[in-house]
Design a protein around this motif. Structure first.
Motif, short mmCIF file in Angstrom:
data_model
loop_
_atom_site.label_atom_id
_atom_site.label_comp_id
_atom_site.label_asym_id
_atom_site.label_seq_id
_atom_site.Cartn_x
_atom_site.Cartn_y
_atom_site.Cartn_z
N LYS A 144 0.91 -1.07 -0.16
CA LYS A 144 0.63 0.17 0.05
C LYS A 144 0.74 1.10 0.16
O LYS A 144 0.75 2.48 -0.99
CB LYS A 144 -0.51 -0.09 1.55
CG LYS A 144 -2.29 -0.58 0.98
CD LYS A 144 -3.04 -0.95 -0.01
CE LYS A 144 -4.15 -1.03 -0.37
NZ LYS A 144 -5.09 -0.43 -1.43
N THR A 145 1.98 1.76 0.96
CA THR A 145 2.43 1.98 0.55
C THR A 145 4.33 2.19 -0.06
O THR A 145 4.61 3.73 -0.54
CB THR A 145 2.83 3.18 2.68
OG1 THR A 145 3.73 1.47 2.16
CG2 THR A 145 2.01 2.97 3.87
N SER A 146 4.90 1.06 -0.16
CA SER A 146 5.73 0.71 -1.07
C SER A 146 5.18 1.27 -2.31
O SER A 146 4.26 0.98 -3.13
CB SER A 146 6.45 -0.91 -0.55
OG SER A 146 7.22 -0.88 -1.49
N ALA A 147 6.60 1.75 -3.20
CA ALA A 147 6.47 1.11 -4.44
C ALA A 147 6.67 0.22 -5.33
O ALA A 147 6.72 0.42 -6.11
CB ALA A 147 8.06 2.59 -5.13
N LEU A 148 6.36 -0.63 -4.61
CA LEU A 148 6.38 -2.05 -4.47
C LEU A 148 4.97 -2.17 -5.26
O LEU A 148 4.54 -3.12 -6.19
CB LEU A 148 7.04 -3.30 -4.01
CG LEU A 148 8.27 -3.09 -3.90
CD1 LEU A 148 8.41 -4.14 -2.62
CD2 LEU A 148 9.13 -4.32 -5.08
N LYS A 149 4.27 -1.56 -5.56
CA LYS A 149 3.14 -1.58 -5.69
C LYS A 149 2.99 -0.37 -7.48
O LYS A 149 1.92 -1.76 -7.89
CB LYS A 149 1.83 -0.13 -4.67
CG LYS A 149 2.35 0.24 -5.45
CD LYS A 149 1.12 0.87 -4.60
CE LYS A 149 0.88 3.41 -4.22
NZ LYS A 149 3.05 3.46 -3.98
N PHE A 240 1.57 -13.45 1.61
CA PHE A 240 1.22 -12.49 2.40
C PHE A 240 2.53 -12.14 2.64
O PHE A 240 3.60 -12.31 2.00
CB PHE A 240 1.15 -12.87 3.75
CG PHE A 240 1.97 -14.71 3.89
CD1 PHE A 240 3.28 -14.41 4.63
CD2 PHE A 240 1.02 -16.05 3.88
CE1 PHE A 240 3.86 -15.61 4.39
CE2 PHE A 240 1.64 -16.83 3.93
CZ PHE A 240 2.80 -17.18 4.22
N LEU A 241 3.07 -11.07 3.37
CA LEU A 241 4.67 -10.52 3.31
C LEU A 241 6.00 -11.42 3.50
O LEU A 241 5.50 -11.66 4.77
CB LEU A 241 4.88 -8.64 4.19
CG LEU A 241 3.76 -7.78 3.73
CD1 LEU A 241 3.69 -6.51 3.99
CD2 LEU A 241 3.58 -7.22 1.69
N ALA A 242 7.00 -11.10 3.53
CA ALA A 242 7.92 -12.23 3.71
C ALA A 242 9.40 -11.33 4.36
O ALA A 242 9.10 -10.24 4.36
CB ALA A 242 8.28 -13.63 3.17
N SER A 243 10.24 -12.01 3.64
CA SER A 243 11.55 -11.77 4.28
C SER A 243 11.97 -10.00 3.00
O SER A 243 11.73 -10.81 1.83
CB SER A 243 12.62 -13.03 3.66
OG SER A 243 11.93 -13.82 4.10
N PHE A 286 7.70 -17.94 -3.57
CA PHE A 286 8.61 -16.76 -2.60
C PHE A 286 9.33 -15.78 -4.10
O PHE A 286 9.86 -15.78 -4.43
CB PHE A 286 9.27 -17.43 -2.41
CG PHE A 286 10.27 -16.49 -1.70
CD1 PHE A 286 9.29 -14.57 -0.43
CD2 PHE A 286 11.57 -16.00 -1.77
CE1 PHE A 286 10.65 -13.33 0.04
CE2 PHE A 286 12.40 -14.77 -0.66
CZ PHE A 286 10.88 -13.89 -0.22
N SER A 287 8.38 -14.25 -3.86
CA SER A 287 9.35 -13.43 -4.28
C SER A 287 9.73 -12.17 -3.69
O SER A 287 9.69 -12.11 -2.49
CB SER A 287 7.69 -12.34 -5.12
OG SER A 287 8.23 -11.68 -5.92
N GLY A 293 9.83 -9.04 0.41
CA GLY A 293 9.13 -9.64 -1.05
C GLY A 293 7.27 -10.36 -0.53
O GLY A 293 7.32 -9.59 1.05
N ASN A 294 7.81 -11.21 -0.61
CA ASN A 294 5.75 -12.25 0.16
C ASN A 294 6.18 -13.84 -0.74
O ASN A 294 6.84 -14.19 -1.78
CB ASN A 294 5.06 -11.61 -0.61
CG ASN A 294 5.34 -11.60 -2.30
OD1 ASN A 294 4.47 -12.31 -3.68
ND2 ASN A 294 5.69 -10.49 -3.26
#
Length: 407
Positions: A144-149, A240-243, A286-287, A293-294
């Protein structure tokens, strides 16, 4: 090697190789774009081989073909890459051409207008693909806040209307030596290649680098989102979000994901596909992302099964947390991942790509330590990984169902 202008290079010599690969990574992608620039990094990738100061028109492409090489490029969320694969005798020439392209692109107006149509068609095809639509929505949901969106492919509106001046300004801002990494792998004369890089890339003018985009995403409650479209079956990404890319538990992320849903021996496949016949296909991955990542699980199914699939995905993860995994599962996944890793180092391009990516992303150690760290992982590490990142509240399910579905 680090040069005075901020440029970095990596040379990986294999005297037995008759071929070589030269890659230029530029640390710019969709995460660097404002809404009014959506898709610009990808658009510039299309334009960079359309002529430069010393190689106007299509002379770059023709030169590469004449010495039996191949060129290509790719854009991601965090970087853009340009590469040439060739016989080892042509590495010096390839690097000189890449350097001129990076430093002196012409961006001819007629080529810009031609490529607008090409890229817009690519955007349309992208959003006609159910998997692509779902991928975009999934990233918008968990970031939501990250530019990864930000979408790599961008929007037709931006590509249709962005001016030549805006394109050039974006290029000048981001294609600076401190954001570049030159990687050469395969057969070559190291001294000659060092000299070529020193005489070309290393002499690019040192410039101010732009501010880094916000990538870190805070954990928060997951969402259930359903879209409808012209599809005949249901598609879903659950995750879900991960490492983060430099977290120590990055090493266990692949292992945990493979055990959960990485193949026909995985838990999700055996239960949802073989036993309960709830899905036509299911897979977990895992991305890796800088900033976080997620884990995502992709499934294809009859829409009537969607509620049960969501329930069973969560149940399988919770079972791992509560009851652990067997040594058989652990060892099987280790062996599969080890094999995949070794096969991914087969060609000069594979090696250059892998070393380049992990260096560019700030975790160069990962490439050298991956197999050793993988071998040392235990069942407890897998359980602790899921405990750390998974919760029923954190998982999101993003689905695309047929328009007439009642689910």
């Amino acid at each position: 090697m680090k040069y005075n202008n901020g440029l970095n290079s990596i040379l990986i010599n294999n005297e037995n190789s008759l071929t070589a690969s030269a890659i230029v990574f530029v640390r710019v992608g969709s995460v660097d774009e404002k809404a009014s620039q959506a898709g610009l990094s990808h658009f510039i990738e299309h334009l960079m081989f359309k002529g430069s100061k010393n190689y106007p028109g299509d002379s770059f492409s023709k030169n590469v073909e004449n010495f039996g090489g191949e060129i290509n490029a790719a854009t991601s969320k965090e970087f853009t890459m340009y590469y040439i694969n060739m016989q080892k005798d042509f590495v010096e020439k390839s690097l000189k051409m890449l350097a001129d392209t990076m430093q002196n692109p012409l961006f001819p107006k007629d080529e810009i207008d031609k490529e607008r149509k090409v890229v817009i068609e690519e955007i349309q095809r992208h959003f006609d693909n159910p998997g692509s639509v779902l991928y975009e929505k999934f990233y918008e949901t968990i970031y939501k806040t990250s530019a990864l969106k930000n979408s790599v492919i961008g929007t037709s509106d931006v590509i249709s209307n962005i001016s030549s001046e805006e394109i050039y300004e974006y290029y000048k801002t981001h294609y600076v030596p401190e954001k570049m990494l030159v990687v050469v792998s395969g057969g070559f004369d190291k001294e000659k290649i060092e000299k070529v890089i020193g005489d070309t890339f290393a002499k690019f003018e040192k410039q101010k680098i732009p501010s880094e985009p916000l990538l870190k995403e805070k954990s928060r409650a997951g969402k259930n989102i359903t879209k409808y479209g012209k599809v005949e079956v249901g598609y879903m990404l659950s995750g879900f979000l991960a490492s983060d890319i430099d977290d120590e538990d990055l090493y266990v992320a692949d292992l945990a994901t493979d055990i959960l849903g990485g193949g026909k021996s995985s838990r999700l496949y055996k239960f949802l596909y073989e036993k309960e016949h709830l899905v036509y296909a299911i897979d977990a991955s895992f991305s890796v992302e800088k900033g976080g990542g997620n884990i995502y699980i992709a499934s294809v199914f009859e829409p009537k099964n969607i509620k049960e699939i969501k329930k069973e995905i969560e149940k399988q993860i919770e079972d791992i947390i509560a009851n652990g995994i067997s040594e058989e599962e652990l060892n099987r996944s280790k062996l599969l991942l080890k094999t995949d890793w070794q096969f991914s180092n087969e060609t000069p391009y594979d090696v250059a790509d892998k070393f380049g990516y992990w260096n560019l992303m700030g975790n160069a150690e990962f490439v050298c330590s991956y197999l050793k760290k993988l071998q040392g992982l235990t069942s407890k590490d897998v359980v602790e990984f899921f405990k750390k990142y998974y919760s029923k509240d954190a998982i999101s399910h993003t689905a695309l169902l047929p328009n007439k579905s009642c689910c």
